[in-house]
Enzyme design. Structure first.
Site, PDB file in Angstrom:
ATOM      1  N   ASP A  84       8.203  10.393   4.454  1.00 39.53           N
ATOM      2  CA  ASP A  84       7.110  10.398   3.482  1.00 39.53           C
ATOM      3  C   ASP A  84       6.314   9.094   3.471  1.00 39.53           C
ATOM      4  OD1 ASP A  84       5.712  11.715   1.403  1.00 39.53           O
ATOM      5  OD2 ASP A  84       6.852  10.627  -0.119  1.00 39.53           O
ATOM      6  N   HIS A  85       5.010   9.215   3.231  1.00 37.11           N
ATOM      7  CA  HIS A  85       4.106   8.065   3.076  1.00 37.11           C
ATOM      8  C   HIS A  85       4.265   7.059   4.204  1.00 37.11           C
ATOM      9  CE1 HIS A  85       1.907   8.789  -0.623  1.00 37.11           C
ATOM     10  NE2 HIS A  85       3.014   9.288  -1.157  1.00 37.11           N
ATOM     11  N   ASP A 106       0.089   8.539   5.958  1.00 39.43           N
ATOM     12  CA  ASP A 106      -0.719   8.079   4.834  1.00 39.43           C
ATOM     13  C   ASP A 106      -1.727   7.022   5.277  1.00 39.43           C
ATOM     14  OD1 ASP A 106      -1.787   7.308   2.454  1.00 39.43           O
ATOM     15  OD2 ASP A 106       0.105   6.757   1.497  1.00 39.43           O
ATOM     16  N   GLU A 136      -3.250  12.828   3.295  1.00 31.33           N
ATOM     17  CA  GLU A 136      -3.749  12.713   1.930  1.00 31.33           C
ATOM     18  C   GLU A 136      -5.223  12.344   1.946  1.00 31.33           C
ATOM     19  OE1 GLU A 136      -3.027   9.745  -1.855  1.00 31.33           O
ATOM     20  OE2 GLU A 136      -1.247  10.472  -0.792  1.00 31.33           O
ATOM     21  N   HIS A 183       1.675   8.351  -8.999  1.00 31.15           N
ATOM     22  CA  HIS A 183       3.024   7.957  -8.627  1.00 31.15           C
ATOM     23  C   HIS A 183       3.660   7.075  -9.712  1.00 31.15           C
ATOM     24  CE1 HIS A 183       1.318   8.657  -4.483  1.00 31.15           C
ATOM     25  NE2 HIS A 183       2.461   9.291  -4.373  1.00 31.15           N
ATOM     26  N   GLY A 212       3.245  12.495  -7.054  1.00 33.23           N
ATOM     27  CA  GLY A 212       3.288  11.963  -8.412  1.00 33.23           C
ATOM     28  C   GLY A 212       3.655  12.983  -9.458  1.00 33.23           C
ATOM     29  N   ASN A 233       6.089  16.977  -4.874  1.00 29.79           N
ATOM     30  CA  ASN A 233       6.859  15.763  -4.600  1.00 29.79           C
ATOM     31  C   ASN A 233       7.343  15.127  -5.896  1.00 29.79           C
ATOM     32  OD1 ASN A 233       5.953  16.269  -2.002  1.00 29.79           O
ATOM     33  ND2 ASN A 233       5.315  14.158  -1.624  1.00 29.79           N
ATOM     34  N   THR A 236      10.327   9.579  -9.027  1.00 26.85           N
ATOM     35  CA  THR A 236      10.630   8.729 -10.173  1.00 26.85           C
ATOM     36  C   THR A 236      11.519   9.433 -11.195  1.00 26.85           C
ATOM     37  OG1 THR A 236       8.557   7.540  -9.863  1.00 26.85           O
ATOM     38  CG2 THR A 236       9.588   7.351 -12.020  1.00 26.85           C
TER      39      THR A 236
END
Length: 294
Positions: A84-85, A106, A136, A183, A212, A233, A236
């Site tokens: 990811d990212h 990303d 994205e 996020h 987020g 996704n 947190t």
């Protein structure tokens, strides 16, 4: 069971008008909790390792990736691994050998033409390796401690017309869209722009991804899936559950020094969080199946 691929999980979810939950993992406890929570509900899940998580692990991808793959192979539900990212091309190129079937490349913070060129090159390489690739467009703020963007700022929301051109020109398999989430939110108070989401669904022919998602209340999550989001996704929310449980345990047991005791409590809190969230995403409401504590 053998590792699933993100592409096949997303395809099945889209056909059923549902979404796949994709949880970001940092430790082995995260991995175990996500799988146990998904097993409690009986639903497929994606384990995500971000470039930030790799940086936390001293820049080494393989230890966590190997642990996640081994845990997934023992799971009673289909589990896929997603990188990811990814900003680093070097990290991108480690994905196939580490067991990942998909990546999120990303380049969203670059100007549009630079984002497009970098993403197109990444997509060409990823497809040559058999990888499913997500990108994205727009700004989903909150990464690396940054504040959320002003929702009215240019570029903060994904433009449907620009997104359609980006998807076609970049050759990606899915697009993460900026529709009001952020996020790293520790409160569930975000609200999505559902009218914009509907326009994006109508304009694009690829699955839509929501980053987020920890900051969204249940009703917004349910509406996001109904509005066309196919991959949700979440990161947190797990850390909030784990940290809160560990704080409570240590406050009640100030003499505790064995990390297994409080890590077990933190892991179980994440299991409950995963089970509850995937139940919501499946349309089953907020009450997840009960699971006894270890």
């Amino acid at each position: 069971m053998p590792l699933a691929t993100t592409g096949e999980l997303i395809t099945a979810a889209a056909a059923a008008h549902r979404a796949v939950a994709a949880f970001n993992v940092i430790t082995l406890e995260h991995v175990e909790a996500v799988i146990a929570g998904a097993e409690a509900v009986g639903t497929p899940v994606v384990l995500q390792v971000s470039e930030n998580a790799v940086r936390f692990r001293h820049g080494s991808l393989l230890p966590l990736a190997r642990a996640a793959a081994a845990a997934a192979a023992r799971a009673a539900v289909p589990v896929a691994l997603h990188l990811d990212h990814v900003h680093s091309d070097d990290l991108l190129r480690q994905a196939p050998g580490a067991g990942f079937s998909s990546v999120m490349y990303d380049a969203a913070r670059l100007p549009y033409e630079e984002n497009l060129a970098a993403t197109r090159a990444a997509a060409d390489w990823a497809h040559d390796q058999g990888l499913w690739i997500e990108a994205e467009l727009g700004e989903v703020g909150g990464k690396n401690g940054e504040p959320p963007p002003d929702p009215h700022a240019p570029g903060a929301r994904t433009d449907p017309g620009q997104a359609a051109a980006f998807v076609a020109d970049a050759g990606i398999d899915a697009l993460a869209v900026a529709v009001g989430s952020s996020h790293a939110m520790t409160t569930r108070t975000a609200a999505l722009d559902h009218a914009l989401l509907e326009r994006l669904r109508a304009a694009l022919g690829v699955p839509l991804v929501l980053h987020g998602s920890s900051g969204l209340p249940d009703g917004e999550l349910i509406a996001a899936v109904a509005g066309g989001i196919t991959k949700i996704n979440i990161g947190t929310a797990l850390n909030v559950a784990m940290t809160g449980a560990i704080r409570e345990f240590l406050a009640a047991h100030p003499e505790a020094v064995d990390s297994r005791a409080y890590l077990a409590v933190g892991r179980e809190a994440m299991v409950q969080s995963v089970a509850r969230l995937v139940t919501v995403l499946m349309g089953g409401g907020a009450d997840a199946p009960a699971r006894s504590s270890p």
